[in-house]
Design a protein around this motif. Structure first.
Motif, PDB file in Angstrom:
ATOM      1  N   LEU A 123      -9.482 100.493  10.830  1.00 13.12           N
ATOM      2  CA  LEU A 123      -9.900 101.159  12.063  1.00 13.12           C
ATOM      3  C   LEU A 123      -9.094 100.651  13.254  1.00 13.12           C
ATOM      4  N   ASP A 124      -8.903  99.347  13.337  1.00 16.16           N
ATOM      5  CA  ASP A 124      -8.140  98.766  14.438  1.00 16.16           C
ATOM      6  C   ASP A 124      -6.705  99.297  14.436  1.00 16.16           C
ATOM      7  N   GLY A 125      -6.100  99.395  13.271  1.00 14.23           N
ATOM      8  CA  GLY A 125      -4.750  99.941  13.174  1.00 14.23           C
ATOM      9  C   GLY A 125      -4.715 101.425  13.503  1.00 14.23           C
ATOM     10  N   TYR A 126      -5.721 102.153  13.029  1.00 14.47           N
ATOM     11  CA  TYR A 126      -5.810 103.593  13.282  1.00 14.47           C
ATOM     12  C   TYR A 126      -5.902 103.876  14.778  1.00 14.47           C
ATOM     13  N   LEU A 127      -6.782 103.166  15.465  1.00 14.33           N
ATOM     14  CA  LEU A 127      -6.959 103.388  16.900  1.00 14.33           C
ATOM     15  C   LEU A 127      -5.708 102.980  17.676  1.00 14.33           C
ATOM     16  N   THR A 128      -5.048 101.920  17.234  1.00 11.89           N
ATOM     17  CA  THR A 128      -3.800 101.509  17.881  1.00 11.89           C
ATOM     18  C   THR A 128      -2.741 102.589  17.714  1.00 11.89           C
ATOM     19  N   GLY A 129      -2.654 103.155  16.504  1.00 12.06           N
ATOM     20  CA  GLY A 129      -1.700 104.231  16.266  1.00 12.06           C
ATOM     21  C   GLY A 129      -1.999 105.453  17.121  1.00 12.06           C
ATOM     22  N   LEU A 130      -3.273 105.775  17.291  1.00 13.83           N
ATOM     23  CA  LEU A 130      -3.650 106.909  18.140  1.00 13.83           C
ATOM     24  C   LEU A 130      -3.241 106.677  19.591  1.00 13.83           C
ATOM     25  N   VAL A 178     -16.899 102.865  18.174  1.00 16.23           N
ATOM     26  CA  VAL A 178     -15.480 103.206  18.016  1.00 16.23           C
ATOM     27  C   VAL A 178     -14.861 103.526  19.381  1.00 16.23           C
ATOM     28  N   LEU A 179     -15.559 104.295  20.189  1.00 14.96           N
ATOM     29  CA  LEU A 179     -15.035 104.658  21.509  1.00 14.96           C
ATOM     30  C   LEU A 179     -14.906 103.440  22.422  1.00 14.96           C
ATOM     31  N   ARG A 180     -15.838 102.525  22.321  1.00 14.34           N
ATOM     32  CA  ARG A 180     -15.708 101.302  23.115  1.00 14.34           C
ATOM     33  C   ARG A 180     -14.527 100.466  22.646  1.00 14.34           C
ATOM     34  N   HIS A 181     -14.303 100.434  21.334  1.00 16.43           N
ATOM     35  CA  HIS A 181     -13.190  99.625  20.815  1.00 16.43           C
ATOM     36  C   HIS A 181     -11.843 100.235  21.201  1.00 16.43           C
ATOM     37  N   VAL A 182     -11.720 101.542  21.114  1.00 12.71           N
ATOM     38  CA  VAL A 182     -10.445 102.159  21.481  1.00 12.71           C
ATOM     39  C   VAL A 182     -10.197 102.009  22.981  1.00 12.71           C
ATOM     40  N   ARG A 183     -11.254 102.049  23.773  1.00  7.92           N
ATOM     41  CA  ARG A 183     -11.096 101.837  25.218  1.00  7.92           C
ATOM     42  C   ARG A 183     -10.602 100.418  25.499  1.00  7.92           C
ATOM     43  N   ALA A 184     -11.141  99.434  24.779  1.00 10.58           N
ATOM     44  CA  ALA A 184     -10.716  98.049  24.955  1.00 10.58           C
ATOM     45  C   ALA A 184      -9.263  97.863  24.525  1.00 10.58           C
ATOM     46  N   LEU A 185      -8.898  98.463  23.399  1.00  6.28           N
ATOM     47  CA  LEU A 185      -7.509  98.376  22.935  1.00  6.28           C
ATOM     48  C   LEU A 185      -6.561  98.996  23.945  1.00  6.28           C
ATOM     49  N   ASP A 186      -6.953 100.122  24.497  1.00  5.67           N
ATOM     50  CA  ASP A 186      -6.125 100.810  25.484  1.00  5.67           C
ATOM     51  C   ASP A 186      -5.893  99.913  26.705  1.00  5.67           C
ATOM     52  N   GLU A 187      -6.947  99.294  27.169  1.00  7.23           N
ATOM     53  CA  GLU A 187      -6.851  98.401  28.334  1.00  7.23           C
ATOM     54  C   GLU A 187      -5.914  97.224  28.054  1.00  7.23           C
ATOM     55  N   LEU A 188      -6.065  96.628  26.882  1.00  8.28           N
ATOM     56  CA  LEU A 188      -5.239  95.470  26.536  1.00  8.28           C
ATOM     57  C   LEU A 188      -3.774  95.859  26.355  1.00  8.28           C
ATOM     58  N   LEU A 189      -3.540  96.938  25.631  1.00  8.24           N
ATOM     59  CA  LEU A 189      -2.154  97.348  25.364  1.00  8.24           C
ATOM     60  C   LEU A 189      -1.436  97.789  26.633  1.00  8.24           C
ATOM     61  N   ARG A 190      -2.184  98.352  27.567  1.00  7.27           N
ATOM     62  CA  ARG A 190      -1.566  98.811  28.813  1.00  7.27           C
ATOM     63  C   ARG A 190      -1.408  97.695  29.846  1.00  7.27           C
ATOM     64  N   GLU A 223      -4.714  91.347  20.383  1.00  9.68           N
ATOM     65  CA  GLU A 223      -4.491  90.748  19.067  1.00  9.68           C
ATOM     66  C   GLU A 223      -5.029  91.685  17.999  1.00  9.68           C
ATOM     67  N   PRO A 224      -4.186  92.111  17.059  1.00  9.64           N
ATOM     68  CA  PRO A 224      -4.664  93.027  16.013  1.00  9.64           C
ATOM     69  C   PRO A 224      -5.600  92.311  15.049  1.00  9.64           C
ATOM     70  N   ILE A 225      -6.412  93.081  14.365  1.00  7.37           N
ATOM     71  CA  ILE A 225      -7.336  92.528  13.377  1.00  7.37           C
ATOM     72  C   ILE A 225      -6.683  92.590  11.998  1.00  7.37           C
ATOM     73  N   PHE A 226      -6.158  91.452  11.555  1.00  4.93           N
ATOM     74  CA  PHE A 226      -5.517  91.342  10.248  1.00  4.93           C
ATOM     75  C   PHE A 226      -6.372  90.459   9.340  1.00  4.93           C
TER      76      PHE A 226
END
Length: 203
Positions: free
Chosen positions: A41-48, A92-104, A111-114
């Motif tokens: 899921l973490d990789g999927y949302l990052t790819g999106l 899921v929406l909260r996680h993608v929002r957090a990823l977006d904030e961090l990546l931007r 940090e990805p979830i491996f």
């Protein structure tokens, strides 16, 4: 059930470790074999988020059902209730929002979830599930991603993700042999964070 779209202006409420664990647990207990674990899921949302097609412009129905392996005829299954499905979507929406904030804006905190396994005194990193998720996002906009894979610079950055997350039936036997070696997989996995940050414009 109506699917919410991603709103990049929504509140920034990163999931805590307990919420990430609860989300992983809910997805793992679904009867669908195609449901993602938290790494995928973490990789999927990052790819999106890195897709040539802005996520905010995509209807939720175009990408959310992929998380749990697709909907069934009643619109609820594989979930036991609409309430459970809504809970997963909100997380899921909260996680993608957090990823977006961090990546931007906070790439040093992203940090990805491996998966990490102990190997004596060392840790072996395995990003395969994360990369499988990322490549599922690529598949949703395959034609748009194709130009990036063909670009010399971006293609090189995407290469370890494609190697770890690609379809085994289409991979070179030499690449498959490499992926069967935990040390070589670890080396490939460790290339991915810097590659992702470069793709996000921080390289």
């Amino acid at each position: 059930m109506e699917y919410p779209s991603y709103n990049p202006s929504s509140d920034y409420l990163p999931l805590g470790d307990d919420e990430l664990s609860a989300l992983d647990d809910m997805l793992s207990k679904l009867p669908s074999d195609a449901a993602m674990n938290i790494e995928a899921l973490d990789g999927y949302l990052t790819g999106l988020l890195l897709s040539p097609q802005p996520l905010a412009a995509q209807p939720g129905a175009a990408w959310l059902p992929e998380v749990w392996g697709g909907d069934e005829a009643d619109g609820i299954a594989p979930f036991v209730s609409g309430k459970q499905k809504k809970r997963v979507m909100m997380l899921v929406l909260r996680h993608v929002r957090a990823l977006d904030e961090l990546l931007r804006h906070k790439p040093d905190k992203w940090e990805p979830i491996f998966s990490v396994a102990e190997d004596g005194d060392n840790d072996l990193v395995d990003a395969e599930d994360w990369c499988i998720g990322f490549m599922l996002a690529v598949d949703l906009a395959a034609d748009d991603w194709a130009t990036r894979f063909e670009d010399e610079t971006q293609g090189a950055l995407l290469s370890p993700i494609a190697l770890l997350g690609g379809n085994e039936s289409q991979q070179d036997p030499q690449d498959l042999a490499q992926l069967a070696n935990p040390q070589l997989k670890d080396a490939l996995s460790r290339e991915i964070p810097d590659a992702v940050l470069a793709l996000a414009g921080h390289g």
